[in-house]
Design a protein around this motif. Structure first.
Motif, PDB file in Angstrom:
ATOM      1  N   VAL A  41       0.845  -1.148  -0.133  1.00  0.00           N
ATOM      2  CA  VAL A  41      -0.112  -0.135   0.253  1.00  0.00           C
ATOM      3  C   VAL A  41       0.876   1.208   0.093  1.00  0.00           C
ATOM      4  O   VAL A  41       1.542   1.252   0.966  1.00  0.00           O
ATOM      5  CB  VAL A  41      -0.866  -0.081   1.210  1.00  0.00           C
ATOM      6  CG1 VAL A  41      -1.829   1.203   1.185  1.00  0.00           C
ATOM      7  CG2 VAL A  41      -1.769  -1.152   1.249  1.00  0.00           C
ATOM      8  N   VAL A  42       0.760   2.003  -1.069  1.00  0.00           N
ATOM      9  CA  VAL A  42       1.604   3.079  -1.333  1.00  0.00           C
ATOM     10  C   VAL A  42       0.995   4.598  -1.414  1.00  0.00           C
ATOM     11  O   VAL A  42      -0.038   4.424  -2.175  1.00  0.00           O
ATOM     12  CB  VAL A  42       2.846   2.920  -2.147  1.00  0.00           C
ATOM     13  CG1 VAL A  42       1.929   2.868  -3.712  1.00  0.00           C
ATOM     14  CG2 VAL A  42       3.617   4.037  -2.431  1.00  0.00           C
ATOM     15  N   SER A  43       1.246   5.417  -0.370  1.00  0.00           N
ATOM     16  CA  SER A  43       0.971   6.712  -0.854  1.00  0.00           C
ATOM     17  C   SER A  43       1.965   7.654  -1.295  1.00  0.00           C
ATOM     18  O   SER A  43       2.860   7.650  -0.526  1.00  0.00           O
ATOM     19  CB  SER A  43       0.373   7.451   0.406  1.00  0.00           C
ATOM     20  OG  SER A  43      -0.780   6.635   0.865  1.00  0.00           O
ATOM     21  N   THR A  44       1.806   8.467  -2.476  1.00  0.00           N
ATOM     22  CA  THR A  44       2.961   9.160  -2.847  1.00  0.00           C
ATOM     23  C   THR A  44       2.920  10.387  -2.814  1.00  0.00           C
ATOM     24  O   THR A  44       1.559  11.028  -2.694  1.00  0.00           O
ATOM     25  CB  THR A  44       3.106   9.025  -4.369  1.00  0.00           C
ATOM     26  OG1 THR A  44       2.334   9.735  -5.087  1.00  0.00           O
ATOM     27  CG2 THR A  44       3.109   7.467  -4.839  1.00  0.00           C
ATOM     28  N   TYR A  45       3.834  11.361  -2.417  1.00  0.00           N
ATOM     29  CA  TYR A  45       3.969  13.103  -2.373  1.00  0.00           C
ATOM     30  C   TYR A  45       4.857  13.303  -3.480  1.00  0.00           C
ATOM     31  O   TYR A  45       5.797  13.695  -3.111  1.00  0.00           O
ATOM     32  CB  TYR A  45       4.329  13.385  -0.999  1.00  0.00           C
ATOM     33  CG  TYR A  45       3.521  12.488   0.345  1.00  0.00           C
ATOM     34  CD1 TYR A  45       2.600  12.913   0.907  1.00  0.00           C
ATOM     35  CD2 TYR A  45       4.065  11.106   0.483  1.00  0.00           C
ATOM     36  CE1 TYR A  45       1.814  12.279   1.779  1.00  0.00           C
ATOM     37  CE2 TYR A  45       3.339  10.514   1.302  1.00  0.00           C
ATOM     38  CZ  TYR A  45       2.245  11.069   2.102  1.00  0.00           C
ATOM     39  OH  TYR A  45       1.581  10.283   3.149  1.00  0.00           O
ATOM     40  N   GLN A  46       4.118  13.558  -4.641  1.00  0.00           N
ATOM     41  CA  GLN A  46       4.803  14.062  -5.938  1.00  0.00           C
ATOM     42  C   GLN A  46       5.000  15.432  -6.301  1.00  0.00           C
ATOM     43  O   GLN A  46       4.198  16.114  -6.068  1.00  0.00           O
ATOM     44  CB  GLN A  46       4.416  13.177  -7.034  1.00  0.00           C
ATOM     45  CG  GLN A  46       4.477  11.554  -6.771  1.00  0.00           C
ATOM     46  CD  GLN A  46       3.564  10.794  -7.904  1.00  0.00           C
ATOM     47  OE1 GLN A  46       2.875   9.895  -7.742  1.00  0.00           O
ATOM     48  NE2 GLN A  46       4.014  11.445  -9.121  1.00  0.00           N
ATOM     49  N   SER A  47       6.249  15.825  -6.354  1.00  0.00           N
ATOM     50  CA  SER A  47       6.919  17.205  -6.680  1.00  0.00           C
ATOM     51  C   SER A  47       5.984  17.886  -7.983  1.00  0.00           C
ATOM     52  O   SER A  47       5.790  16.814  -8.991  1.00  0.00           O
ATOM     53  CB  SER A  47       8.290  17.324  -6.579  1.00  0.00           C
ATOM     54  OG  SER A  47       8.677  16.878  -7.552  1.00  0.00           O
ATOM     55  N   VAL A  48       6.167  19.096  -8.216  1.00  0.00           N
ATOM     56  CA  VAL A  48       5.425  19.565  -9.360  1.00  0.00           C
ATOM     57  C   VAL A  48       6.613  19.545 -10.498  1.00  0.00           C
ATOM     58  O   VAL A  48       6.045  19.444 -11.574  1.00  0.00           O
ATOM     59  CB  VAL A  48       5.347  21.133  -9.112  1.00  0.00           C
ATOM     60  CG1 VAL A  48       4.219  21.155  -8.095  1.00  0.00           C
ATOM     61  CG2 VAL A  48       6.556  21.653  -8.649  1.00  0.00           C
ATOM     62  N   SER A  49       7.648  19.172 -10.675  1.00  0.00           N
ATOM     63  CA  SER A  49       8.529  18.915 -11.450  1.00  0.00           C
ATOM     64  C   SER A  49       8.186  17.613 -12.196  1.00  0.00           C
ATOM     65  O   SER A  49       8.495  17.386 -13.611  1.00  0.00           O
ATOM     66  CB  SER A  49       9.960  18.765 -10.897  1.00  0.00           C
ATOM     67  OG  SER A  49      10.261  17.780 -10.123  1.00  0.00           O
ATOM     68  N   GLY A  50       7.471  16.863 -11.841  1.00  0.00           N
ATOM     69  CA  GLY A  50       6.969  15.625 -12.468  1.00  0.00           C
ATOM     70  C   GLY A  50       5.870  16.188 -13.390  1.00  0.00           C
ATOM     71  O   GLY A  50       5.527  15.323 -14.264  1.00  0.00           O
ATOM     72  N   ALA A  51       5.322  17.338 -13.357  1.00  0.00           N
ATOM     73  CA  ALA A  51       4.591  17.850 -14.290  1.00  0.00           C
ATOM     74  C   ALA A  51       5.112  18.930 -15.423  1.00  0.00           C
ATOM     75  O   ALA A  51       4.635  19.428 -16.305  1.00  0.00           O
ATOM     76  CB  ALA A  51       3.316  18.512 -13.782  1.00  0.00           C
ATOM     77  N   GLY A  52       6.752  18.821 -15.047  1.00  0.00           N
ATOM     78  CA  GLY A  52       7.190  19.653 -16.096  1.00  0.00           C
ATOM     79  C   GLY A  52       7.579  20.865 -15.828  1.00  0.00           C
ATOM     80  O   GLY A  52       7.110  21.353 -14.515  1.00  0.00           O
ATOM     81  N   LYS A  53       8.092  21.642 -16.710  1.00  0.00           N
ATOM     82  CA  LYS A  53       8.414  23.069 -15.989  1.00  0.00           C
ATOM     83  C   LYS A  53       7.038  24.057 -16.093  1.00  0.00           C
ATOM     84  O   LYS A  53       7.075  24.791 -15.086  1.00  0.00           O
ATOM     85  CB  LYS A  53       9.270  23.735 -17.325  1.00  0.00           C
ATOM     86  CG  LYS A  53       9.498  25.247 -17.245  1.00  0.00           C
ATOM     87  CD  LYS A  53      10.485  25.762 -18.472  1.00  0.00           C
ATOM     88  CE  LYS A  53      10.780  27.523 -17.898  1.00  0.00           C
ATOM     89  NZ  LYS A  53       9.689  28.142 -17.908  1.00  0.00           N
ATOM     90  N   GLU A  54       6.067  23.608 -16.617  1.00  0.00           N
ATOM     91  CA  GLU A  54       4.917  24.215 -16.587  1.00  0.00           C
ATOM     92  C   GLU A  54       4.216  24.073 -15.019  1.00  0.00           C
ATOM     93  O   GLU A  54       3.670  24.987 -14.570  1.00  0.00           O
ATOM     94  CB  GLU A  54       3.792  23.830 -17.374  1.00  0.00           C
ATOM     95  CG  GLU A  54       4.021  24.184 -18.834  1.00  0.00           C
ATOM     96  CD  GLU A  54       2.928  23.732 -19.826  1.00  0.00           C
ATOM     97  OE1 GLU A  54       2.107  22.876 -19.149  1.00  0.00           O
ATOM     98  OE2 GLU A  54       2.833  24.249 -20.865  1.00  0.00           O
ATOM     99  N   GLY A  55       4.506  22.821 -14.569  1.00  0.00           N
ATOM    100  CA  GLY A  55       4.254  22.667 -13.069  1.00  0.00           C
ATOM    101  C   GLY A  55       4.980  23.527 -12.102  1.00  0.00           C
ATOM    102  O   GLY A  55       4.557  24.035 -11.219  1.00  0.00           O
TER     103      GLY A  55
END
Length: 340
Positions: A152-166
């Motif tokens: 069971v995993v809960s992630t806390y993902q940074s906005v860089s995962g959505a690229g420069k626009e994020g």
């Protein structure tokens, strides 16, 4: 004798990081080409102490080149990756396009290096999703010891995962919070990301999960073991770089937390920082620019028979994307092409 290497999407976050890591790790490069779209033609990018100008992807001839690291979206990859592969250049693709293709190996070198030999079916190797890559590096040595039944995993993902626009949206919204007249409504994300968390990454699927969550399930099965059951909740958080994950792992056999800590300390690609005191753990801001995947908060889960909890943090632009691609290139060179 080294390799002739192409980096496709060299002006983006991941492409630039690929060039940095190739140089940092002293990958045996005889010749390198940086490709981008025509609108970025001539843009200068760094490769070690050199500066190189980008070339037009649409006009590039891949004949005679050994490998191409692709860091462009699935649409452009669908057009250009087969052309590179047909010209004899092995494609290492960072998009999601080929990850679930049974004829394309999906590789994390610390986990399933033997899969590299399957590259020849299409001359393409897939790089996994950023959230999956760091997780399976942590799971692999534990799975080898005690066989994982369920995660069971809960992630806390940074906005860089959505690229420069994020990244730009987080920056602009954060400034706007302190300047009420400067409204910055959500564009890249579905809701305000500054000072907020969003339990929604990628599109929703029929069963209520998001595609990001589905990717973690499908990719873990392909890379590590198809018998592992996994459920994920993926959350976007207001962090620029670095993904974090809280993992609850259920094993077939009992695994003591101290033994687990020792196993993880010895495993490739991992760094354990786990002190039960203030600050005795790693957070995203501390992992930026590092090659390692960091493990903290290792502890027994008393609510199930054979359970552990742990905290996993990594630079998503590195292990989640560029570093893993370069490691695949190293593996390909070492095990298959054998030039360098």
């Amino acid at each position: 004798m080294g390799y002739k290497v192409v980096v496709v999407g060299a002006t983006g976050n991941v492409g630039r990081e690929m060039l940095n890591i190739l140089a940092e790790r002293e990958f045996p490069v005889d010749q390198i080409a940086a490709l981008a779209s025509r609108k970025s033609l001539g843009t200068e990018v760094s490769f070690g102490d050199k500066t190189i100008k980008t070339q037009d992807l649409a006009a590039f001839d891949f004949t005679g080149w050994d490998m191409a690291l692709f860091a462009i979206g699935s649409t452009a990859t669908k057009e250009f990756a087969p052309k590179a592969a047909a010209a004899g250049c092995v494609v290492i693709d960072n998009s999601s396009l080929y990850r679930y293709d049974p004829d394309v190996p999906l590789i994390v070198p610390e986990v399933n290096p033997e899969a590299v030999h399957g590259y020849s079916k299409k001359n393409i190797i897939a790089n996994p999703n950023c959230s999956t890559a760091q997780m399976v590096v942590a799971l692999k040595p534990l799975h080898d010891r005690a066989r994982i039944k369920r995660v069971v995993v809960s992630t806390y993902q940074s906005v860089s995962g959505a690229g420069k626009e994020g990244m730009d949206e987080l920056w602009d919204q954060t400034k706007a919070v302190y300047n009420p007249t400067d409204d910055k409504p959500a564009k890249k994300f579905t809701k305000q990301i500054a000072f907020n968390v969003i339990p929604h990454i990628d599109v929703f699927m029929e069963d209520g999960s998001t595609k990001e969550e589905w990717k973690m399930v499908a990719e873990t099965k392909k890379i590590l073991d198809k018998s592992i059951k996994l459920t994920a909740t993926c959350v976007r958080v207001p962090v620029f770089v670095g993904h974090s994950e809280a993992l609850n792992i259920e094993f077939e056999d009992f695994l003591d937390e101290d033994e687990a800590r020792d196993i993880l300390r010895e495993a490739p690609g991992l760094m354990v920082i786990d002190k039960r005191e203030d600050g005795g753990y790693v957070t995203p801001i501390e992992c930026v620019g590092d090659f390692a995947t960091f493990i903290s908060r290792i502890r027994q889960d008393s609510t199930i028979e054979n359970g552990l909890n742990l905290w996993c943090v990594s630079d998503n632009l590195r292990k989640g994307a560029a570093l893993n691609a370069v490691q695949i290139a190293e593996l390909l060179g070492r095990e298959v092409l054998k030039k360098g």
